[in-house]
Write a protein that holds these residues in place. Structure first.
Motif, PDB file in Angstrom:
ATOM      1  N   ASN A 225      -9.033   7.557   3.089  1.00  0.00           N
ATOM      2  CA  ASN A 225     -10.399   8.013   2.826  1.00  0.00           C
ATOM      3  C   ASN A 225     -11.024   7.279   1.647  1.00  0.00           C
ATOM      4  N   HIS A 226     -11.019   5.949   1.747  1.00  0.00           N
ATOM      5  CA  HIS A 226     -11.589   5.110   0.701  1.00  0.00           C
ATOM      6  C   HIS A 226     -13.046   4.793   1.059  1.00  0.00           C
ATOM      7  N   VAL A 227     -13.754   4.250   0.073  1.00  0.00           N
ATOM      8  CA  VAL A 227     -15.135   3.846   0.347  1.00  0.00           C
ATOM      9  C   VAL A 227     -15.490   2.655  -0.540  1.00  0.00           C
ATOM     10  N   VAL A 228     -16.277   1.730   0.028  1.00  0.00           N
ATOM     11  CA  VAL A 228     -16.862   0.632  -0.752  1.00  0.00           C
ATOM     12  C   VAL A 228     -18.313   0.999  -1.019  1.00  0.00           C
ATOM     13  N   TYR A 229     -18.712   0.919  -2.286  1.00  0.00           N
ATOM     14  CA  TYR A 229     -20.064   1.324  -2.675  1.00  0.00           C
ATOM     15  C   TYR A 229     -20.554   0.415  -3.788  1.00  0.00           C
ATOM     16  N   ASN A 230     -21.619  -0.321  -3.496  1.00  0.00           N
ATOM     17  CA  ASN A 230     -22.259  -1.206  -4.477  1.00  0.00           C
ATOM     18  C   ASN A 230     -21.266  -2.197  -5.091  1.00  0.00           C
ATOM     19  N   GLY A 231     -20.437  -2.800  -4.238  1.00  0.00           N
ATOM     20  CA  GLY A 231     -19.542  -3.859  -4.683  1.00  0.00           C
ATOM     21  C   GLY A 231     -18.214  -3.412  -5.238  1.00  0.00           C
ATOM     22  N   SER A 232     -17.981  -2.096  -5.298  1.00  0.00           N
ATOM     23  CA  SER A 232     -16.709  -1.581  -5.815  1.00  0.00           C
ATOM     24  C   SER A 232     -15.983  -0.772  -4.752  1.00  0.00           C
ATOM     25  N   LEU A 233     -14.661  -0.827  -4.804  1.00  0.00           N
ATOM     26  CA  LEU A 233     -13.816  -0.001  -3.943  1.00  0.00           C
ATOM     27  C   LEU A 233     -13.406   1.247  -4.712  1.00  0.00           C
ATOM     28  N   TYR A 234     -13.612   2.405  -4.108  1.00  0.00           N
ATOM     29  CA  TYR A 234     -13.183   3.680  -4.692  1.00  0.00           C
ATOM     30  C   TYR A 234     -12.046   4.230  -3.832  1.00  0.00           C
ATOM     31  N   TYR A 235     -10.908   4.509  -4.469  1.00  0.00           N
ATOM     32  CA  TYR A 235      -9.769   5.011  -3.700  1.00  0.00           C
ATOM     33  C   TYR A 235      -8.918   5.959  -4.537  1.00  0.00           C
ATOM     34  N   ASN A 236      -8.079   6.729  -3.836  1.00  0.00           N
ATOM     35  CA  ASN A 236      -7.191   7.700  -4.468  1.00  0.00           C
ATOM     36  C   ASN A 236      -5.857   7.028  -4.787  1.00  0.00           C
ATOM     37  N   LYS A 237      -5.492   7.022  -6.044  1.00  0.00           N
ATOM     38  CA  LYS A 237      -4.228   6.445  -6.485  1.00  0.00           C
ATOM     39  C   LYS A 237      -3.066   7.265  -5.937  1.00  0.00           C
TER      40      LYS A 237
END
Length: 409
Positions: A225-237
């Motif tokens: 359940n990751h997402v790319v938003y405005n050039g950055s990857l957001y993910y759960n460690k």
């Protein structure tokens, strides 16, 4: 022979343009009679929808004749004309507000005039000039579409299978706030014990397997359940409730922050498990985290995040059990939850962060490959990206829109 092919191309383009012009004219006529609210109006709109869908068949027929048509250029033209497709749900849904219909009708009339000009002057322009006129038409269409504000989910159609690759579980995505020229695709296979992100310059390269770059993340991820938003990857460690923000431009972690009280490592996953406790997503309103806490009895919690600092801006507690949810996605500040990840799944529950209220829904979708381990909305594409048992798929969504006027801005 070259002159013959050029003439043939002009005839076919002219025929397609005539069809396009006729479809837009039909849309204008249908708007004129929307306020009559009769059965005849409804039947007319249905016929109009069939005609526009038939436009796709005409393009397929022209595409098949590769000996006489410059396929690459015509593909571009086809994409511009398919921009008309999102107008159909607007015409179907709005029949009441005469003022807004009148404004929209004027836009359609203007577009009709542009198409008429292209049709009449077809013989006087070469393809590059024609392409420029189509681009101008696209800009007018976008201006028209920009009058549509956020909408309510009404229908999910598809899926379209883009590619078959990887394991049963994974994620793939594009950046919903990237420029129209930036169509990069990111691919993250598996839900655990991996930290390799593959990048592709376009959907075409993704399908062909032509990687443009590979990123080796500093931490392994958990879930899909990751997402790319405005050039950055957001993910759960992995094995934590820490959210990581990783910059593709610098190749480094910009920030990381614990999502306070959020369950992790299969404490509160979706029905399929896979360490899917924390779901990061984006919509028209920004960046979100969906998770569950002990304080909320394992029910879903929605938090809007600051994309730069990952601080929580606002939080809503729902009464829907996280473990009973198949997947979820955000559209215009409303969280839509499916009741299963298996065949027969449907969107069963919707929670609006605008009103802090919920409703039960019944919106089916075709789980073609029987197991859904990722389902995320992309606001730029107005589509759902899915990972369906090792198949990367796209679903179209139909939204109930509100037309925005000058007075609303």
């Amino acid at each position: 022979p070259s002159q013959g092919r050029t003439q043939c191309m002009k005839v076919k383009i002219n025929a397609a343009q005539s069809d396009s012009f006729q479809k837009v004219q039909n849309m204008s006529q249908s708007i004129e009679v929307l306020n009559l609210r009769t059965q005849r109006d409804f039947q007319y709109i249905m016929r109009m929808e069939s005609q526009i869908k038939g436009l796709r068949s005409k393009f397929r027929q022209i595409e098949s004749d590769r000996k006489t048509v410059a396929n690459k250029n015509f593909q571009e033209l086809k994409g511009k004309m398919e921009s008309l497709q999102p107008l159909i749900p607007v015409l179907e849904q709005y029949k009441t507000d005469a003022k807004l219909i009148s404004l929209f009708k004027e836009e359609i009339r203007n577009l009709s005039s542009v198409l008429m000009g292209i049709q009449e002057e077809m013989g006087a322009y070469d393809y590059e000039e024609l392409q420029q006129r189509v681009l101008n038409l696209e800009n007018r269409l976008h201006s028209c579409m920009n009058k549509l504000t956020c909408g309510k989910l009404m229908k999910i159609t598809g899926p379209q299978t883009v590619k078959t690759s990887g394991t049963r579980f994974g994620a793939w995505m594009t950046d919903p706030v990237a420029s129209p020229k930036n169509n990069r695709v990111w691919y993250m296979d598996s839900y655990t014990n991996n930290k390799i992100v593959k990048e592709y310059k376009s959907i075409h390269d993704f399908v062909a397997g032509v990687e443009s770059r590979t990123y080796n993340l500093p931490f392994k991820w958990a879930g899909t359940n990751h997402v790319v938003y405005n050039g950055s990857l957001y993910y759960n460690k992995m094995q934590s409730n820490i959210i990581v923000r990783y910059s593709f431009e610098t190749g480094r972690v910009i920030t990381q922050r614990a999502l306070e009280s959020a369950g992790f490592h299969n404490v509160y996953p979706y029905t399929w498990g896979g360490f899917s406790d924390i779901d990061l997503m984006a919509d028209e309103l920004g960046l979100w985290a969906v998770y569950a806490t002990n304080q909320n009895a394992g029910n879903i919690v929605i938090s809007r995040l600051n994309p730069d600092t990952l601080q929580i801006l606002d939080t809503w507690n729902t009464e829907y059990s996280k473990r009973n949810a198949g997947e979820s996605f955000m559209i215009c500040g409303t969280l839509y939850i499916t009741n299963s990840h298996l065949t027969g799944a449907k969107v069963y529950y919707a929670y609006s962060t605008k009103t802090s209220t919920y409703e039960y829904t019944d919106i089916p979708f075709h789980n073609q490959y029987f197991h859904m381990s990722m389902l995320d909305y992309n606001a730029r594409d107005r589509a759902l990206y899915g990972w369906n048992n090792g198949h990367q798929v796209l679903f179209n969504v139909t939204l109930f829109h509100i037309i925005k006027t000058e007075d609303d801005s």
